[in-house]
Design a protein around this motif. Sequence first.
Motif: not given
Length: 149
Positions: A32-52
């Motif tokens: 029923n929802d074949e016309n759903i629009k999905v918006y995509k964007r790339l942003i800088p990821a959050d990264v924790l210093r203890d988990f590079p």
Amino acid sequence: MIKFSVLFCVAVVVAVFLSSAIAAEEEKLSKNDENIKVYKRLIPADVLRDFPGMCFASTRCATVEPGKTWDLTPFCGRSTCVQSEDNPAKLLELVEDCGPLPLTNEKCKLDTDKTNKTASFPFCCPKFTCEPGVTLEYPEVPKDEPKKE
């Protein structure tokens, strides 16, 4: 022991029934929802210093490996941890969501009967009903301009 086994079997049958009912409902929604629009964007990821080398998923309070996806509950969307093609040491977050809400239009209303905020993405996106011949207008989404260094 027999009572426990019977209760366990009943619980398994109920779980299987519920999961198949949910899958059927989502399949019905997707048709029923074949016309759903999905918006995509790339942003800088959050990264924790203890988990590079891993993205930090703030909505889950967890680290995520590159290539893995997580939902953005309580928001309607999902994200994927992505390694930058330009710089493999840099991590990005591919955010997918419903995008901006449409511009206000008195002839279109949010359809609360069709909108399911607790459904999985993209089926949680808001749905609108408009009077015949009326289409929703959306604000212009600015494109990210490459930064000059």
